[in-house]
Design an enzyme around this catalytic site. Sequence first.
Site, PDB file in Angstrom:
ATOM      1  N   GLY A   1      11.104  10.746   4.327  1.00 35.46           N
ATOM      2  CA  GLY A   1      10.579  11.764   3.421  1.00 35.46           C
ATOM      3  C   GLY A   1      11.582  12.049   2.325  1.00 35.46           C
ATOM      4  O   GLY A   1      12.756  11.700   2.458  1.00 35.46           O
TER       5      GLY A   1
ATOM      6  N   CYS B   1      14.496   7.124   9.096  1.00 40.67           N
ATOM      7  CA  CYS B   1      15.133   7.722   7.930  1.00 40.67           C
ATOM      8  C   CYS B   1      15.182   9.253   8.063  1.00 40.67           C
ATOM      9  O   CYS B   1      15.899   9.762   8.916  1.00 40.67           O
ATOM     10  CB  CYS B   1      14.433   7.246   6.655  1.00 40.67           C
ATOM     11  SG  CYS B   1      15.373   7.598   5.171  1.00 40.67           S
ATOM     12  N   TYR B   2      14.394   9.983   7.290  1.00 43.29           N
ATOM     13  CA  TYR B   2      14.372  11.442   7.435  1.00 43.29           C
ATOM     14  C   TYR B   2      14.087  11.807   8.893  1.00 43.29           C
ATOM     15  O   TYR B   2      14.661  12.754   9.443  1.00 43.29           O
ATOM     16  CB  TYR B   2      13.293  12.035   6.512  1.00 43.29           C
ATOM     17  CG  TYR B   2      13.229  13.543   6.534  1.00 43.29           C
ATOM     18  CD1 TYR B   2      13.997  14.287   5.654  1.00 43.29           C
ATOM     19  CD2 TYR B   2      12.412  14.216   7.442  1.00 43.29           C
ATOM     20  CE1 TYR B   2      13.952  15.682   5.678  1.00 43.29           C
ATOM     21  CE2 TYR B   2      12.354  15.606   7.470  1.00 43.29           C
ATOM     22  CZ  TYR B   2      13.128  16.326   6.579  1.00 43.29           C
ATOM     23  OH  TYR B   2      13.077  17.695   6.602  1.00 43.29           O
TER      24      TYR B   2
ATOM     25  N   HIS C   1      14.376   1.285   6.975  1.00 41.23           N
ATOM     26  CA  HIS C   1      12.914   1.326   7.019  1.00 41.23           C
ATOM     27  C   HIS C   1      12.363   0.053   7.669  1.00 41.23           C
ATOM     28  O   HIS C   1      12.238  -0.975   6.999  1.00 41.23           O
ATOM     29  CB  HIS C   1      12.350   1.490   5.606  1.00 41.23           C
ATOM     30  CG  HIS C   1      12.553   2.862   5.077  1.00 41.23           C
ATOM     31  ND1 HIS C   1      11.673   3.893   5.293  1.00 41.23           N
ATOM     32  CD2 HIS C   1      13.586   3.408   4.386  1.00 41.23           C
ATOM     33  CE1 HIS C   1      12.129   5.003   4.744  1.00 41.23           C
ATOM     34  NE2 HIS C   1      13.298   4.737   4.184  1.00 41.23           N
TER      35      HIS C   1
ATOM     36  N   GLU D   1       9.419  -0.575   8.420  1.00 46.60           N
ATOM     37  CA  GLU D   1       8.017  -0.833   8.060  1.00 46.60           C
ATOM     38  C   GLU D   1       7.867  -1.682   6.812  1.00 46.60           C
ATOM     39  O   GLU D   1       6.781  -2.158   6.525  1.00 46.60           O
ATOM     40  CB  GLU D   1       7.277   0.505   7.885  1.00 46.60           C
ATOM     41  CG  GLU D   1       7.710   1.368   6.690  1.00 46.60           C
ATOM     42  CD  GLU D   1       8.932   2.250   6.946  1.00 46.60           C
ATOM     43  OE1 GLU D   1       9.726   1.907   7.847  1.00 46.60           O
ATOM     44  OE2 GLU D   1       9.094   3.260   6.244  1.00 46.60           O
TER      45      GLU D   1
ATOM     46  N   SER E   1     -24.365  -0.509  -1.857  1.00 46.07           N
ATOM     47  CA  SER E   1     -23.989  -0.878  -3.221  1.00 46.07           C
ATOM     48  C   SER E   1     -23.911  -2.391  -3.350  1.00 46.07           C
ATOM     49  O   SER E   1     -23.866  -2.927  -4.438  1.00 46.07           O
ATOM     50  CB  SER E   1     -22.620  -0.287  -3.538  1.00 46.07           C
ATOM     51  OG  SER E   1     -21.644  -0.901  -2.711  1.00 46.07           O
ATOM     52  N   GLY E   2     -23.877  -3.073  -2.192  1.00 45.57           N
ATOM     53  CA  GLY E   2     -23.628  -4.514  -2.234  1.00 45.57           C
ATOM     54  C   GLY E   2     -22.172  -4.798  -1.928  1.00 45.57           C
ATOM     55  O   GLY E   2     -21.799  -5.917  -1.642  1.00 45.57           O
ATOM     56  N   GLY E   3     -21.322  -3.761  -1.986  1.00 48.50           N
ATOM     57  CA  GLY E   3     -19.907  -3.928  -1.686  1.00 48.50           C
ATOM     58  C   GLY E   3     -19.664  -3.981  -0.189  1.00 48.50           C
ATOM     59  O   GLY E   3     -20.529  -3.624   0.615  1.00 48.50           O
TER      60      GLY E   3
ATOM     61  N   ASP F   1     -17.683  -2.239   1.831  1.00 46.94           N
ATOM     62  CA  ASP F   1     -17.559  -1.011   2.628  1.00 46.94           C
ATOM     63  C   ASP F   1     -18.926  -0.484   3.068  1.00 46.94           C
ATOM     64  O   ASP F   1     -19.139  -0.209   4.246  1.00 46.94           O
ATOM     65  CB  ASP F   1     -16.823   0.089   1.845  1.00 46.94           C
ATOM     66  CG  ASP F   1     -15.463  -0.371   1.358  1.00 46.94           C
ATOM     67  OD1 ASP F   1     -14.976  -1.391   1.882  1.00 46.94           O
ATOM     68  OD2 ASP F   1     -14.909   0.266   0.448  1.00 46.94           O
ATOM     69  N   SER F   2     -19.831  -0.337   2.108  1.00 48.96           N
ATOM     70  CA  SER F   2     -21.132   0.210   2.496  1.00 48.96           C
ATOM     71  C   SER F   2     -21.892  -0.789   3.365  1.00 48.96           C
ATOM     72  O   SER F   2     -22.627  -0.401   4.264  1.00 48.96           O
ATOM     73  CB  SER F   2     -21.957   0.630   1.277  1.00 48.96           C
ATOM     74  OG  SER F   2     -22.258  -0.469   0.456  1.00 48.96           O
TER      75      SER F   2
ATOM     76  N   LYS G   1      -8.669  -1.348   4.199  1.00 49.79           N
ATOM     77  CA  LYS G   1      -9.629  -2.271   3.582  1.00 49.79           C
ATOM     78  C   LYS G   1      -9.722  -3.619   4.313  1.00 49.79           C
ATOM     79  O   LYS G   1     -10.808  -4.106   4.589  1.00 49.79           O
ATOM     80  CB  LYS G   1      -9.213  -2.504   2.128  1.00 49.79           C
ATOM     81  CG  LYS G   1     -10.189  -3.331   1.321  1.00 49.79           C
ATOM     82  CD  LYS G   1     -11.344  -2.486   0.868  1.00 49.79           C
ATOM     83  CE  LYS G   1     -12.299  -3.242  -0.018  1.00 49.79           C
ATOM     84  NZ  LYS G   1     -13.325  -2.354  -0.566  1.00 49.79           N
TER      85      LYS G   1
END
Length: 520
Positions: A60, A87-88, A175, A177, A229-231, A233-234, A375
């Site tokens: 942080g 870290c923090y 870090h 990650e 929508s055709g995308g 996600d939906s 995603k």
Amino acid sequence: MAAVSTRPATVVILDYGAQYSQLIARRAREARVYSELLPYDTPWNEIEKRRPGAIILTGGPESTLAPDAPGLDPGVLASGLPILGICYGMQLLARDLGGELVPLAHREFGPAQLCVDANDSSLFLGVAPESRVWMSHGDSVVAPPPGFVALAHTSRCAIAAIGDEARRIFGVQFHPEVVHTDYGSAVIENFLHRIAGIAGDWDMGSFVETAIAGVRAEVGAASVICALSGGVDSAVAATLVSRAIGKQLTCIFVDTGLMRKDEARNVLAAFRDVLHLSVIGVDAEERFLARLAGIEDPEEKRIRIGHEFIAIFEEEAKKIPGVKFLVQGTLYPDVIESKTPGSKAGHKIKSHHNVGGLPERMDFGLIEPLRLLFKDEVRAAGRVLGLPKAIVERQPFPGPGLAVRVLGACDRERLETVRRADWIVTSEIDASDDLAPKPWQYFAVLTPLRSVGVMGDGRTYANLVAVRAITSEDGMTADWARLPHALLERISTRIVNEVPGVNRVAYDITSKPPATVEWE
Ligand code: XMP
């Protein structure tokens, strides 16, 4: 709603506002451990409800030495759970457990060589004695708390890792990650699997099954609607919900007339014939063209398209009896509560709506089965659900469609011009399977510019089309793709020969920032 009813073994990540917090969640999931990111000041009784098997404290921007430094609910330390502070997070553990910290005269930032001093520590099993790590800190632990030992150092940081094997509490100043840390994933996996004993058995198949059961329990016998929508996600959200409740789900697909060549027909066919969703297709081209007539301002175009979409969706939804829920393809990055440590503001949940404005205006419960996924995990869920490749791997396409790729006012003719040019760009790039890297997104833009040309023996005064092809990870930043000249030449030649009204082609060589991906 909660997308999962029975939770898998979870690691709770308490977010102190580090840039990399989401990456920790990613790394945990890559280790097949389900992870959830919560604000640092989530009370212990809320954390406990997740039944975590381990806790990670992120980095942080603050200093633990500051008087109002973001702290840690003592319940976390008292829980006996394994804890990894990064870290923090490490500094916080050191501070709260009785170690000693000092501010550094000069911040340590960037790559450093980590030397492991305790190579029998379970945190560093399989980690080379010396390796590259990524540092970014202004304070340093100079004496570990009682019960802890120093596990590693760098040339500028005498105590770069601490651990109390008996209490299973560890801290790393670097870090793990970020990809710049060579053995970062090994450190995280050691913590999750060896130290916390969490089995790496979280996978997309089990996520999908649990999510389907969760939706079924939530919805009961009610009717549900979803705007497709055709995308990706939906499409994934709708397919998952339809696996749970079958014909109780009705999807609405609005053909705005602003889609690419054959897209509306193909998308509808995929949803109906391949995925067997029940879809109402609405041909609304005339309505959208009427709303856009003569409108040049990009924001005004977007707003009008959004409003028209909502109006049509509402009209269609009213025709379906007993609707209680709306499915949204919201993703995890959109729902993570982001709270800046030290801010007095209350928690704010960023909620992104694929169809902006719908949930506020319509009195429905929300079903967001993907709200815990990133995603690429959504794409993996799509594959598990058997979605066609064309949908799972579909390029991002803006909600307002080709309207934002016809600069200025758009009408049927100009939309057709950009559609034809776009078809050439996409089919030529798709046919070039030796591109490395393959551009992340590519399309044509019709500009309002006209220029002089010569075709046959005659003068032309016609449109300029721009070609945009970018490389990117997530669309937030992008670079222009270094496409081979021969490919650019084929695209250009075909566009001026095959698209009426275009006599010149330009290639956009701007990165984002300072440009954006789309031109409007
Ligand atoms: P910009 O132009 O903002 O685009 O650099 C970044 C990415 O987002 C896509 N994009 C949209 N996607 N609705 C969407 O779902 C929109 O209104 C929208 N506008 C831009 C764009 O194609 C790129 O991938």
